[in-house]
Design a protein around this motif. Sequence first.
Motif, PDB file in Angstrom:
ATOM      1  N   ALA A 213       0.825  -1.203   0.000  1.00 45.83           N
ATOM      2  CA  ALA A 213       0.000   0.000   0.000  1.00 45.83           C
ATOM      3  C   ALA A 213       0.864   1.260   0.000  1.00 45.83           C
ATOM      4  CB  ALA A 213      -0.924   0.004   1.225  1.00 45.83           C
ATOM      5  N   THR A 214       1.964   1.219   0.739  1.00 42.71           N
ATOM      6  CA  THR A 214       2.876   2.366   0.756  1.00 42.71           C
ATOM      7  C   THR A 214       3.481   2.597  -0.629  1.00 42.71           C
ATOM      8  OG1 THR A 214       3.411   1.973   3.080  1.00 42.71           O
ATOM      9  CG2 THR A 214       4.951   3.323   1.813  1.00 42.71           C
ATOM     10  N   ALA A 215       3.929   1.513  -1.265  1.00 42.60           N
ATOM     11  CA  ALA A 215       4.521   1.635  -2.602  1.00 42.60           C
ATOM     12  C   ALA A 215       3.501   2.131  -3.618  1.00 42.60           C
ATOM     13  CB  ALA A 215       5.097   0.290  -3.042  1.00 42.60           C
ATOM     14  N   LEU A 216       2.288   1.595  -3.584  1.00 47.64           N
ATOM     15  CA  LEU A 216       1.249   2.036  -4.507  1.00 47.64           C
ATOM     16  C   LEU A 216       0.852   3.489  -4.240  1.00 47.64           C
ATOM     17  CD1 LEU A 216      -0.992  -1.168  -4.544  1.00 47.64           C
ATOM     18  CD2 LEU A 216       0.319  -0.255  -6.469  1.00 47.64           C
ATOM     19  N   GLY A 217       0.804   3.864  -2.959  1.00 47.62           N
ATOM     20  CA  GLY A 217       0.500   5.245  -2.631  1.00 47.62           C
ATOM     21  C   GLY A 217       1.565   6.198  -3.141  1.00 47.62           C
ATOM     22  N   TRP A 218       2.829   5.804  -3.011  1.00 47.46           N
ATOM     23  CA  TRP A 218       3.927   6.626  -3.544  1.00 47.46           C
ATOM     24  C   TRP A 218       3.784   6.793  -5.047  1.00 47.46           C
ATOM     25  CZ3 TRP A 218       8.118   9.549  -2.282  1.00 47.46           C
ATOM     26  CH2 TRP A 218       9.086   9.749  -3.273  1.00 47.46           C
ATOM     27  N   GLN A 219       3.516   5.686  -5.735  1.00 52.59           N
ATOM     28  CA  GLN A 219       3.385   5.765  -7.189  1.00 52.59           C
ATOM     29  C   GLN A 219       2.208   6.640  -7.599  1.00 52.59           C
ATOM     30  OE1 GLN A 219       3.260   1.722  -8.667  1.00 52.59           O
ATOM     31  NE2 GLN A 219       5.470   1.707  -8.951  1.00 52.59           N
ATOM     32  N   ALA A 220       1.099   6.539  -6.876  1.00 46.73           N
ATOM     33  CA  ALA A 220      -0.085   7.311  -7.248  1.00 46.73           C
ATOM     34  C   ALA A 220       0.086   8.790  -6.947  1.00 46.73           C
ATOM     35  CB  ALA A 220      -1.314   6.762  -6.512  1.00 46.73           C
ATOM     36  N   VAL A 221       0.515   9.109  -5.729  1.00 46.26           N
ATOM     37  CA  VAL A 221       0.546  10.507  -5.289  1.00 46.26           C
ATOM     38  C   VAL A 221       1.754  11.245  -5.839  1.00 46.26           C
ATOM     39  CG1 VAL A 221       0.615  12.034  -3.284  1.00 46.26           C
ATOM     40  CG2 VAL A 221      -0.720   9.920  -3.189  1.00 46.26           C
ATOM     41  N   VAL A 222       2.930  10.669  -5.645  1.00 46.48           N
ATOM     42  CA  VAL A 222       4.160  11.384  -5.990  1.00 46.48           C
ATOM     43  C   VAL A 222       4.519  11.207  -7.465  1.00 46.48           C
ATOM     44  CG1 VAL A 222       6.618  11.630  -5.463  1.00 46.48           C
ATOM     45  CG2 VAL A 222       4.992  11.160  -3.629  1.00 46.48           C
ATOM     46  N   VAL A 223       4.609   9.948  -7.910  1.00 40.81           N
ATOM     47  CA  VAL A 223       5.075   9.687  -9.266  1.00 40.81           C
ATOM     48  C   VAL A 223       4.041  10.106 -10.310  1.00 40.81           C
ATOM     49  CG1 VAL A 223       5.919   7.928 -10.855  1.00 40.81           C
ATOM     50  CG2 VAL A 223       6.495   7.800  -8.426  1.00 40.81           C
ATOM     51  N   THR A 224       2.761   9.778 -10.061  1.00 39.85           N
ATOM     52  CA  THR A 224       1.739  10.033 -11.076  1.00 39.85           C
ATOM     53  C   THR A 224       1.167  11.441 -10.966  1.00 39.85           C
ATOM     54  OG1 THR A 224       1.191   7.674 -11.018  1.00 39.85           O
ATOM     55  CG2 THR A 224      -0.342   9.126 -12.145  1.00 39.85           C
TER      56      THR A 224
END
Length: 321
Positions: A213-224
């Motif tokens: 969930a942390t990794a997916l959240g990083w990808q969604a919020v920061v990366v995307t």
Amino acid sequence: MNATTTRGTLLVALACVLVGGSFTANSVLGDYPYAGGQFLRYGLACLLLLPLLGGRGTAPLRLLGARQWTRLALVAAVGMVGFNLAVLAAERTAEPAVPGVLVGCAPVVVAVLVPLQEGRRPRRRVLYGASLVALGAFAVQGWGRTDAAGIAYSAGALAGEVGFAVLAVPVLRPLGPRLLSATVCGIAAVESAAAGLIADGRDWLRLPDATEATALGWQAVVVTVVGFVCWYMGVQRIGAERATLFSGLIPVAAAATAPLVGTGSYGSAQAVGSALVAAGVALGSGALGPLAARRAAPAAALRRSGGQDGRAGRWRRAASG
């Protein structure tokens, strides 16, 4: 560089560094269903982007024609979902460096493709800079074991990277960076869900654990959210041709952050490759042009001054004779 170019350069550089860091986040998502992860990432990003659209909201979408909607669907399918699928498929029979090296050639392809689309010749400075960036990406990642399938899927990943950079340009002006990012994320979420249902059936989505969930959240919020908006804002200012040069920062950022999670090391080869990428970006983006001009200005002034003094001396000698 003027203020607009400088701001655009910083924006695309930040976007590419964030994307490079996402490869480190990918390393902890190996056991999570691929399509489900993409659905959560892009779906959450779309929801987060909607409140940032401002007064116009989604109204500009009503003015788009079928061709523009097709282009948006292709950006999501080729440059987002397809790109990630191609990388995943390539790594089944090839070491990760192989798709990384081919994707690193994207600046060269874009440096040739964009001018051809616009009916002009490629800019020699951009082409030389793109070649340095590709060489630097190769030095950072190296090469690895592969087969024909690995090469083919890696070439598909290259096509996805180029498509993400080029396909969205005609719809960037009417939509703007935020609405464009929100739209392609929404489309990519739908496409990911469809791909998951077809490929994995009921197992395409599950509740992620805390690390996932942390990794997916990083990808969604920061990366995307942050990364996509910064990328398209930068492309607005400096164009896709020069912006894609900065994709060479993706493997550099990935190599620099890999030691943080114990998935790689940063050694002399990565340092040399990083320097080549930096030199290529500086050359192709025009950052070296103003510096050369400033260095050449005093010499030119001295030559002009010397020429004037010489002519004045000749005139004095002629007058005294």
